[in-house]
Structure formats: C-alpha cells, structure tokens
Scaffold this active site. Structure first.
Site, mmCIF file in Angstrom:
data_model
loop_
_atom_site.group_PDB
_atom_site.id
_atom_site.type_symbol
_atom_site.label_atom_id
_atom_site.label_comp_id
_atom_site.label_asym_id
_atom_site.label_seq_id
_atom_site.Cartn_x
_atom_site.Cartn_y
_atom_site.Cartn_z
ATOM 1 C CB SER A 1 5.215 -1.848 11.811
ATOM 2 O OG SER A 1 4.841 -0.629 11.939
ATOM 3 C CG ASN B 1 -1.758 1.306 1.328
ATOM 4 O OD1 ASN B 1 -1.886 2.026 0.584
ATOM 5 N ND2 ASN B 1 -2.453 1.311 2.508
ATOM 6 N N GLY C 1 2.279 2.097 10.812
ATOM 7 C CA GLY C 1 3.323 3.059 10.577
ATOM 8 C C GLY C 1 3.958 3.595 11.855
ATOM 9 C CG HIS D 1 -5.967 1.602 5.384
ATOM 10 N ND1 HIS D 1 -5.432 2.563 6.126
ATOM 11 C CD2 HIS D 1 -4.678 0.914 4.907
ATOM 12 C CE1 HIS D 1 -4.205 2.500 6.585
ATOM 13 N NE2 HIS D 1 -3.764 1.384 5.868
ATOM 14 C CE LYS E 1 -0.106 3.278 4.807
ATOM 15 N NZ LYS E 1 -0.114 3.317 6.379
ATOM 16 C CD GLU F 1 -2.880 5.408 6.707
ATOM 17 O OE1 GLU F 1 -3.095 5.551 5.500
ATOM 18 O OE2 GLU F 1 -1.904 4.840 7.317
ATOM 19 C CD GLU G 1 -3.548 -2.718 7.463
ATOM 20 O OE1 GLU G 1 -2.409 -2.860 6.835
ATOM 21 O OE2 GLU G 1 -4.295 -1.653 6.958
HETATM 22 P P1 PGA Z 1 2.964 0.318 7.620
HETATM 23 O O1 PGA Z 1 1.369 0.363 6.890
HETATM 24 O O2 PGA Z 1 3.273 -0.996 6.883
HETATM 25 O O3 PGA Z 1 3.759 1.357 7.185
HETATM 26 O O4 PGA Z 1 2.501 -0.188 9.028
HETATM 27 C C1 PGA Z 1 0.520 -0.654 6.794
HETATM 28 C C2 PGA Z 1 -0.745 -0.058 6.227
HETATM 29 O O5 PGA Z 1 -1.179 0.782 6.569
HETATM 30 O O6 PGA Z 1 -1.514 -0.869 5.305
#
Ligand code: PGA
Length: 252
Positions: free
Chosen positions: A213, A9, A173, A95, A11, A97, A167
């Site tokens: 992560s 992803n 992140g 997601h 982003k 976010e 997740e």
């Molecule tokens: P990350 O993000 O691997 O940077 O923690 C995962 C995601 O948001 O899908």
C-alpha cells in the site's frame, strides 16, 4: 551508496496496448527523475511490447515470476534466459501472492534465485510476515527463515544483483501501510541479518525496498527512513501520475 529503486508490480492487469499506453505516459512523467531506478513489471505477454516502448528511457523492465529451469518439458513456464531475451533486467520472486495462492516454498524460491543468478538477471526477492505471524510474535523468525532459505547458497558476488523487498502481507492491497517506524525497524533487522549471513559490505550495498500500500501520500515518510531504499508498488503503479509521484518522492 544505494541508488533508490521504485518498482511497479502490475500483477494481472493490462492488455498489451494498455500496458504500452501506461508506460508511454509514465515515460513522460518520470523523464527527469535522476538518481532513482524506475522499474515496471507487466504480465509476461506484455513484456516485449513494453520493452520496445522503454528503449532509450530511464525505465527498466522486470518479470513477475520465473521458472528455475532453462528449458525442457515444463508446460506453461518461462525461463530466466527467455525473460532476458524479452528485455527484462529483473524478475520478482517470492511474492506473497505466489507463496500463498500458488504454494511456493522457500526452497522453490531459492531455486529461482539461483536460476536468475546463473542467467545474469537481477532478482527482486520478496519476503513478509502475515498479520497472524506478527501478532504471535513470530515475525522475526519468519523473516529470518525466508531470507536464510530463499538466499541459501548465493555467494557475495550473486548478492550484488539481489534487491530485497519487505512486504508485510497484511499491508498488501489493503490500504494499511506499515508505519514509517515499523518499516524502519524491520529493514534495520534485515540489514543486520545480511551482515550476519554475508558481511558488512553486502549489508551496506543491498537495497531493501518496502512494499504494501505505498501511495503518493505515504512514500515520502517511508523513503525518509535510513534503511528504506525504495518501494515495490502494486495498486498505485497502475496510474501513471500516482506512480510518477512515488518515483519523485521527497525525502523529508
Ligand atoms: P500494493 O501491492 O501496493 O497494491 O499493496 C504491493 C505488492 O504486492 O507488491
């Protein structure tokens, strides 16, 4: 019976030319990866350029979002059929976010799930609890609600095109991954929930990815867990070498 999926992803990162540069490097690095589905999700504006680069490769394309209408007066939105037209095989929905920053509800995410099924596009359906919800012992209630409402009305046939991504919000992140045991515990819960909501076959066939992560140094342990069928990777998917190492995970 479940082919692992490793999805990147990206982003809100990469111009068209940067996205093509990344996927070209990735193409070389994962050319020999077999028995794993490799997916990248660039920003909308880079989808067609990346689609052209990955033609005849073992990488498939996902969008990071979609709108649950096929056309109309919806300024700024993109329909599932247009994503398909741009070369996508999947779209990511739910997601954290989008839930947190854009206030997307379970009901809205459910509309997207139906729109994707109608357009015959695969769905990467994300769920996850916040740290506060986990610490207050509400984690399983939250996950149950997200799955029940997010997938509401999708029949068994539609579920064949759905991939679930667990997740935990506190791991996205932050550099804090769930332990292998924490991931396995939730994945087993989710598979049991799919059995309860659908049946044994759907539960056994649905891929459940872990995200939060995931890095080259923790992917092997996660992928060794029996109910972890892949990873949704943010930060580490922006570097071809790191992502390729994750794609080429070693089950311990
Ligand atoms: P990350 O993000 O691997 O940077 O923690 C995962 C995601 O948001 O899908």
């Amino acid at each position: 019976m479940r082919t692992p999926m490793i999805a990147g992803n990206w982003k809100l990162h990469k111009t068209c030319s940067e996205a093509v540069e990344l996927v070209e490097a990735l193409k070389q690095a994962v050319a020999d990866a077999a028995d794993v589905e490799v997916v990248v999700a660039p920003v909308f504006t880079a989808l067609t350029s990346v689609a052209a680069s990955i033609d005849n490769s073992n990488i498939t394309l996902a969008a990071q979002n979609c709108y649950p209408q096929e056309s109309g007066a919806f300024t700024g939105e993109v329909a599932p059929s247009l994503l398909k037209d741009a070369g996508c095989s999947y779209a990511i929905i739910g997601h954290s976010e989008r839930r947190q920053i854009f206030g997307e509800s379970d009901e809205f995410i459910n509309q997207k799930a139906h729109a994707l099924a109608a357009a015959d596009l695969g769905t990467i359906f994300c769920i996850g609890e916040t740290l506060e919800e986990r610490e207050a012992d509400r984690m399983y209630d939250v996950l149950r609600r997200q799955v029940r409402l997010g997938l509401k009305g999708l029949d068994t046939a539609a579920m064949a095109s759905v991939v679930v991504a667990y997740e935990p919000v506190w791991a996205i992140g932050t550099g804090k991954t769930a332990t292998n045991e924490q991931a396995q515990e939730v994945h087993a819960f989710l598979r049991a929930l799919l059995k309860e909501l659908y049946d044994e076959n759907v539960a056994a066939a649905t891929r459940i990815l872990y995200g939060g992560s995931v890095k080259p140094d923790n992917v092997d342990g996660l992928m060794t867990q029996p109910d972890v069928d892949g990873a949704l990777v943010g930060g580490a998917s922006l570097k071809a070498d790191d992502f390729a190492r994750i794609v080429n995970f070693q089950s311990l």
